[in-house]
Write an enzyme that holds these catalytic residues in place. Sequence first.
Site, short mmCIF file in Angstrom:
data_model
loop_
_atom_site.label_atom_id
_atom_site.label_comp_id
_atom_site.label_asym_id
_atom_site.label_seq_id
_atom_site.Cartn_x
_atom_site.Cartn_y
_atom_site.Cartn_z
N ASP A 1 0.88 -1.17 0.00
CA ASP A 1 0.00 0.00 0.00
C ASP A 1 0.92 1.22 0.00
OD1 ASP A 1 -3.18 0.67 1.64
OD2 ASP A 1 -2.09 1.74 0.09
C1 GLC Z 1 -4.30 4.36 -0.36
C2 GLC Z 1 -5.20 3.16 -0.14
C3 GLC Z 1 -5.14 2.14 -1.24
C4 GLC Z 1 -4.89 2.84 -2.56
C5 GLC Z 1 -3.51 3.43 -2.51
C6 GLC Z 1 -3.20 4.27 -3.74
O1 GLC Z 1 -3.73 4.78 0.83
O2 GLC Z 1 -5.06 2.49 1.12
O3 GLC Z 1 -6.39 1.43 -1.25
O4 GLC Z 1 -4.99 1.91 -3.64
O5 GLC Z 1 -3.28 4.21 -1.35
O6 GLC Z 1 -4.03 5.39 -3.78
#
Ligand code: GLC
Length: 708
Positions: free
Chosen positions: A250
């Site tokens: 993430d």
């Molecule tokens: C965010 C989210 C994730 C997302 C990523 C990119 O913090 O937790 O679901 O795909 O970052 O935006």
Amino acid sequence: MKNLLFIFFCPLIFLYAQQEKKVEDMLFQLTNEEKITMCHAQSKFTSPGVPRLGIPELSMSDGPHGIRPEINWDDWGYANWTNDYVTAFPALTCLAATFNPDLSMDYGISIGEEARYRKKDILLGPGVNIYRTPLNGRNFEYMGEDPYLASELVVPYVKGVQKNGVAACVKHYALNNQEQWRGHINVEVSDRALHEIYLPAFKAAVKQGNAWAIMGSYNKFRGQHCCHNDLLLNKILKKSWGFDGVVISDWGGVHNTDEAIHNGLDIEMGTPSDRSHSKRYPYNSNFLGNPFLKKIIEGDVEESILDDKVRRILRLMMRTSLNKDRPFGSINSKQHYETAYKIASEGVVLLKNAENFLPLDKSKQIKIAIIGENAEKSMSVGGGSSELKPDKEISPLFGIKKEFKNAVIKYAKGYSSNPDEDHDDLRKEALTIVKESDVVLFIGGLNKNNFQDSEANDRKNYQLPYGQPKLINEISKHNKNIAVILISGNAVKTDWKTNVKSILQTWYLGSEAGNAIASILSGEINPSGKLPFTFPESLTDNGAHYFGKLSYPGDGESQYYKEDILVGYRWHDTKNIKPSFSFGHGLSYTSFELTDINSNKKNYSTNETIKISCNVKNTGEFEGKEVVQVYIGKVKSKVNRAKKELRGFKKVFVKVNKSEKTEIEIPVKNLAYYNEIESDWEIEKGDYIIYVGNASNNILDKIIITIT
Ligand code: GLC
């Protein structure tokens, strides 16, 4: 038969072998520096290819409900392009509420076509974290409280996306069941609950859906961040499940080079760039950048570990950016809006309908008061990374005006999410039109503002916000003909429900929201959605809240899932706590009778399949769809188990006065529980009760079977 299978599988095996040879050929040509760059970002949403060899970079985009507007290369600002207006598909809670895997395939194909057209190789979705508490800010992005339902729906979605040569990146693996302290909260949960509740949907996505990517979650599990968690990534995902794809962190979820190297992470995303370190390669300062390269050069880390990461990345590229046969995709097409409308209208749940108040007769000149900010508020914006820039979004107000052309419709906001507005004036204005109307449609709920169904923060309480309950009760004193249309991705307190005649749970429905809601209100569409999660009467009736702060939200460091396997209806059933609305509940404008409920046998061996059959008769005046649900519970189990668990379901369309025979197959192996002593699944012999009904709280017959 064996020859037939061989003929069928032989080409697939040959193609896989060909692909793997190409992967090895490319790997052989790469320098260590090139390999290392592939293991981390080069911008907010891309990772590098290998320019020297013509290997393209990988482009990624949120989210689970549509393709997110273009983000700047190296900051979170929007690029404000004009070609990134998209179809907003309904939120995944709505998809779950359809209980319809065919629609999930349609969803995956359509969103995959839009990702492909926007030149994205990896779609950062779907999300399948289990709904543990009604306060979790991101439940609207997920598929409810039951692991079997989520498993049945995630597989076709993933397959549909990947038909386009776009990788689905199933998230957030794992145990990301709240937003409070999401970046560091350490989850402690038993092996049984981990394997029986929180992992099944991810396992199905990998083993049945063949997902090409998985996203590690921000939180910790047993003290280790999930983006580099040895048990979750190496032992379970890659070794036990045989995952051959790419683990992506993430964004900003990586905290440690050694763990990231050794614990199963393949691509680091979201760690900030450092242009002071290098203007040309500002992401090389990432944990899997130069620190990783240094360890390789100094021989502290085997090259084989780096090669495994890059092999997986090249394999994903062969399936996506290097796949010359993949389709070109499409966007904002008639088909995509039809798909969005089908899912939206089939996911709406009719919770209450006293005196058959709904549907409203659109041929009559009725006076309709529409009250509520959500009647006109866009629900595709906000909520965090899943937000969208829809090319079209039909509001409930617009859709209802279009559907009820003969009606006299007046609108008043009634309440506001903006604290600066004069709430008393709004209230008075609403009451004025309520008093002079035949019918009141109160369109409220949550709205994806902060603390109201949004990423990075949970709701602060279970109530409907902005004074809605008080306003609903006050309206009911002046007009009894009220239907409440809830727009939300979570359960809310419904202590006002006795003062209204009808309640519709209508999710965040995307581009076709207003058309779907209007079609349900007029009876053009007979509602057939079923709740994918429970509506407890009060928060402490919910298993996660029953055990206090250490269970939810934790003490700021750790939290303990003390309800263990008893999540959602499993808790309510087993503790005999009546909810406001139950998992699997959903009314129709018609009535159905389930009869002739039978199993094909009474005794089964462990490698057999249970076949449950029944007749579904439409005894009302509307054609419609019913969801036959099969729950199974063990009699006198040697371990603690939920009273019953969803093990099968089927949605069936039945015309007026007709009957449809339905059959549901349940492999006996699906009844296994996770034996923590053996660290393996075990099928208990003995008696089981099969509960057949159309809701978890509406069981129409029980059958006793024995596993021998
Ligand atoms: C965010 C989210 C994730 C997302 C990523 C990119 O913090 O937790 O679901 O795909 O970052 O935006």
